[in-house]
Design an enzyme around this catalytic site. Structure first.
Site, PDB file in Angstrom:
ATOM      1  N   ARG A 177       0.942  -1.292  -0.030  1.00  0.00           N
ATOM      2  CA  ARG A 177      -0.149  -0.123   0.058  1.00  0.00           C
ATOM      3  C   ARG A 177       0.861   1.274  -0.218  1.00  0.00           C
ATOM      4  O   ARG A 177       0.579   2.275  -0.737  1.00  0.00           O
ATOM      5  CB  ARG A 177      -0.950   0.041   1.371  1.00  0.00           C
ATOM      6  CG  ARG A 177      -2.075  -0.897   1.156  1.00  0.00           C
ATOM      7  CD  ARG A 177      -2.748  -0.842   2.475  1.00  0.00           C
ATOM      8  NE  ARG A 177      -3.767   0.412   2.368  1.00  0.00           N
ATOM      9  CZ  ARG A 177      -4.515   0.984   3.312  1.00  0.00           C
ATOM     10  NH1 ARG A 177      -4.522  -0.089   4.443  1.00  0.00           N
ATOM     11  NH2 ARG A 177      -5.092   1.815   3.330  1.00  0.00           N
ATOM     12  N   CYS A 229      -0.933   6.236   9.177  1.00  0.00           N
ATOM     13  CA  CYS A 229      -1.396   5.039   8.528  1.00  0.00           C
ATOM     14  C   CYS A 229      -2.369   5.474   7.407  1.00  0.00           C
ATOM     15  O   CYS A 229      -2.321   6.591   6.858  1.00  0.00           O
ATOM     16  CB  CYS A 229      -1.771   4.095   9.571  1.00  0.00           C
ATOM     17  SG  CYS A 229      -3.334   4.509  10.682  1.00  0.00           S
TER      18      CYS A 229
END
Length: 273
Positions: A177, A229
């Site tokens: 990611r 995050c």
């Protein structure tokens, strides 16, 4: 080493205020349901989406609550600034929910807070009294001692990206990611420009969050670090572990990547040198 995490066997359960932070990102109602089925006697329940986020906002997927909302949470939970009592936060173990709740308590100036590292089942096995249902709590009244230096907003991160402030951005998501190879949740893939990467899942060892030597290869103790995050949840385990490991200068970007991309462009691949 720091004093963030504690083992249930080291707690004086007669001198402990309990907060149950169990949650399931795939099923938002599961945490409260499991709490009502069984929880540590006296524990209040803090829900990731109802209590530890303001889901009415558009600043990311788990937006930072306003101070007034957090103060109301502290007060209806009956919390006091009591140096003689430990506030013990637990989830299912090896998860980011107790660390999120712990960080919200740090932000509110509560000093004597511990994350029970083993989680609910180990607490149960240790013989801590349990009960079902909900708790009757006597509310408190607080003058909250906010610790604003623990928190960075989108504008603060932009100053880092623009080189106006010298801090290290640390992305807590999976490497694929971070690189922008996949993006299961957000509308655009990549990471905040210039960020380094350390997947928070690497902190898990036998279902327990543990200090990792691998982190030392990514960030140094003399650096000022801002952890983020996807939505500010899984950054909190890295924040907590860095503090446990003696890193002095750590902040959390609660809005995280999902907030950043509402205004700014990410980058893909490894950061440009």
């Amino acid at each position: 080493m720091g004093n963030v995490f504690i083992s249930v066997k080291d707690l004086d359960i007669n001198n402990t205020i309990w907060i149950d932070a169990r949650f399931n990102l795939q099923n938002a109602k599961e945490g409260r349901r499991t709490y009502e089925q069984e929880h540590v006697k006296g524990a209040v329940y803090w829900d990731l989406e109802q209590d530890l986020s303001d889901m009415t906002k558009t600043a990311g997927r788990h937006p930072m609550p306003e101070k007034a909302q957090l103060q109301a949470l502290y007060e209806r939970s009956g919390l006091h600034y009591d140096p003689d009592k430990i506030i013990a936060v637990y989830d299912q173990g090896g998860s980011p929910f107790a660390t999120r709740a712990w960080w919200m308590l740090q932000y509110g100036g509560f000093k004597n807070v511990k994350i029970v590292k083993e989680g609910h089942e180990a607490i149960k096995e240790a013989g801590v009294p349990l009960q079902a249902g909900n708790e009757e709590v006597t509310p408190s009244t607080l003058t909250v001692q906010w610790q604003d230096d623990l928190y960075v907003n989108r504008e603060g991160v932009k100053e880092i990206v623009d080189g106006k402030v010298k801090k290290v951005l640390l992305d807590a998501r999976a490497n694929a990611r971070y690189l922008g190879e996949i993006e299961p949740l957000d509308k655009v893939a990549g990471h905040i420009p210039g960020a380094r990467n350390f997947d928070w899942e690497q902190l898990k060892e036998n279902g327990v969050l543990t200090v990792s030597e691998k982190l030392h290869d990514v960030v140094q103790k003399d650096e000022q670090i801002v952890v983020y995050c996807g939505s500010g949840v899984t950054a909190s385990p890295i924040y907590a572990i860095l503090k446990e490991d003696g890193y002095p200068n750590v902040q959390l970007y609660t809005g995280s990547y999902s907030d950043w991309i509402t205004e700014y462009t990410p980058e893909k691949g490894n950061p440009k040198k």
